[in-house]
Design an enzyme around this catalytic site. Structure first.
Site, short mmCIF file in Angstrom:
data_model
loop_
_atom_site.label_atom_id
_atom_site.label_comp_id
_atom_site.label_asym_id
_atom_site.label_seq_id
_atom_site.Cartn_x
_atom_site.Cartn_y
_atom_site.Cartn_z
N CYS A 358 0.82 -1.23 0.00
CA CYS A 358 0.00 0.00 0.00
C CYS A 358 0.84 1.27 0.00
O CYS A 358 0.36 2.33 -0.41
CB CYS A 358 -0.89 0.06 1.23
SG CYS A 358 -1.86 -1.40 1.54
O1 KQY Z 1 -4.20 -0.12 2.60
C1 KQY Z 1 -4.22 0.86 1.92
N1 KQY Z 1 -4.06 0.73 0.64
C2 KQY Z 1 -4.49 2.19 2.43
C3 KQY Z 1 -4.97 2.22 3.80
C4 KQY Z 1 -5.37 3.61 4.17
C5 KQY Z 1 -5.42 3.81 5.60
C6 KQY Z 1 -5.69 5.23 5.93
N2 KQY Z 1 -5.72 5.39 7.32
#
Ligand code: KQY
Length: 368
Positions: A358
């Site tokens: 992520c």
């Molecule tokens: O896991 C993701 N791709 C993003 C997570 C976002 C979390 C924001 N607090």
């Protein structure tokens, strides 16, 4: 001067390559918001340094940093990691960065999806998100890359995985969620993906990882190792709420064929023992109206699938889990025998709601 194009990637013969294809570099964003990252984001910053350093052993890394954090980031990061000043709302380059596209003639372009913090005013994770929504364009301008802007289509990089040969994996939980594209039908969403990624077949997994605040991003539950082969987050514990989710995904993946008509080989990768937010961790996060709180006792959506495929290297999350960290390493070594497999302790990243995949975005190499 890089342009914003009116055509589509499919019309122009550009496709999203698989993550396992060669990269030019990896992009990341420095964490700093104290309503998501505990104790002034200090521990998260250390974890991001570890991830960036591990990836930089395989390919160049660029870290985008706010003006306020520039000196701190420059000081904490090794010199060979490029640091660029850029505003953002948080640090999820997978979701806010461009989806890079290639055409096989050495040209590269970027898909710039509309971003609304994973659900906008419906169930988004923070407000505002306007700086995040500009990042894809900024990254492409720095690299002198033309973009396609998809206004009216909300999509994050973590909600898609492709094999580079015409197949795209998504989850219904995310792409059909209320806060994304509820003005579009499932068929219209498929059409946007086919035009934007230049794919022919969309494989819909029902749900992602239990309690995933992204509404079940696919990149936390299943990913391609190579065309025709995926890794799937798994648990053998039938009482775990993840069990029916993974089982349903397994049934889909083993019953469909991909865009090339191949059966898909599925490797199961066991999830870690549940990661639960402690009192101390919860108390370290600033409470802000409009941001998802981090409450003691909450289970985070931890999964080893959230790894990054670098050039010849796999960077995967460790959770200090005696049993499953080791099993994950063994499985990744078995599935990627030609790669150097490296674990990075990532509890501080999962506490912020995501993991290594992520926070990274690969920029493919421009190959003829
Ligand atoms: O896991 C993701 N791709 C993003 C997570 C976002 C979390 C924001 N607090």
């Amino acid at each position: 001067m890089p342009r914003t194009l009116d055509s589509t990637p499919k019309q122009d013969g550009f496709r999203m390559p698989g993550e396992f294809e060669e990269h030019k570099q990896c992009w990341m964003i420095w964490p700093e918001r104290t309503d998501n990252w505990r104790l002034g984001a200090h521990y998260a910053q250390k974890a991001f340094v570890e991830v960036a350093s591990a990836i930089s052993e395989f390919e160049p890394v660029t870290m985008c940093v706010s003006s306020k954090q520039y000196d701190n980031a420059r000081d904490m990061l090794p010199e060979h990691i490029r640091v660029i000043e850029m505003a953002s709302d948080d640090s999820w380059m997978r979701d806010v960065g461009p989806t890079f596209l290639v055409n096989g003639h050495g040209e590269i372009r970027g898909a710039d999806w509309q971003f609304n913090a994973w659900g906008g005013l419906e169930d988004g994770l923070y407000f505002p998100w306007d700086q995040d929504d500009k990042i894809a364009k900024k990254v492409c301008e720095i690299e002198n890359i033309d973009t396609y802007r998809f206004d009216g289509f909300i999509l994050e990089g973590g909600s898609i995985h492709v094999d580079g040969e015409g197949t795209c994996l998504v989850t219904e939980e995310c792409l059909l969620s209320e806060g994304r594209n509820n003005h579009l039908t499932r068929e219209e969403i498929e059409d946007r993906l086919k035009e934007g990624l230049n794919v022919e077949k969309i494989i819909w997994i029902k749900e992602g990882i239990y309690n995933d605040e992204t509404n079940g991003h696919v990149d936390n539950i299943v990913c391609f190792a190579r065309p025709g082969e995926v890794l799937l987050a798994w648990t053998d514990d039938e009482n775990d709420p993840q069990y029916p989710r993974s089982k349903a995904a397994y049934e889909v993946l083993t019953s469909v064929t991909d865009a090339k008509g191949r059966k898909i080989k599925v490797h199961k990768l066991h999830i870690p023992t549940p990661i639960i937010i402690t009192k101390e961790e919860s108390e370290g996060v600033d409470a802000v109206d409009g941001t998802l709180p981090r409450s003691e006792g909450d289970r985070q959506a931890a999964s080893y699938i959230n790894f990054y495929i670098a050039n010849n290297g796999i960077i995967f999350p460790l959770f200090n889990d005696e049993k499953y960290d080791k099993l994950a390493e063994e499985k990744l070594k078995e599935v990627f025998p030609e790669y150097d497999v490296r674990g990075v302790y990532a509890r501080e990243i999962i506490l912020g709601g995501g993991n290594i995949h992520c926070i990274t975005q690969q920029q493919p190499a421009e190959k003829k």
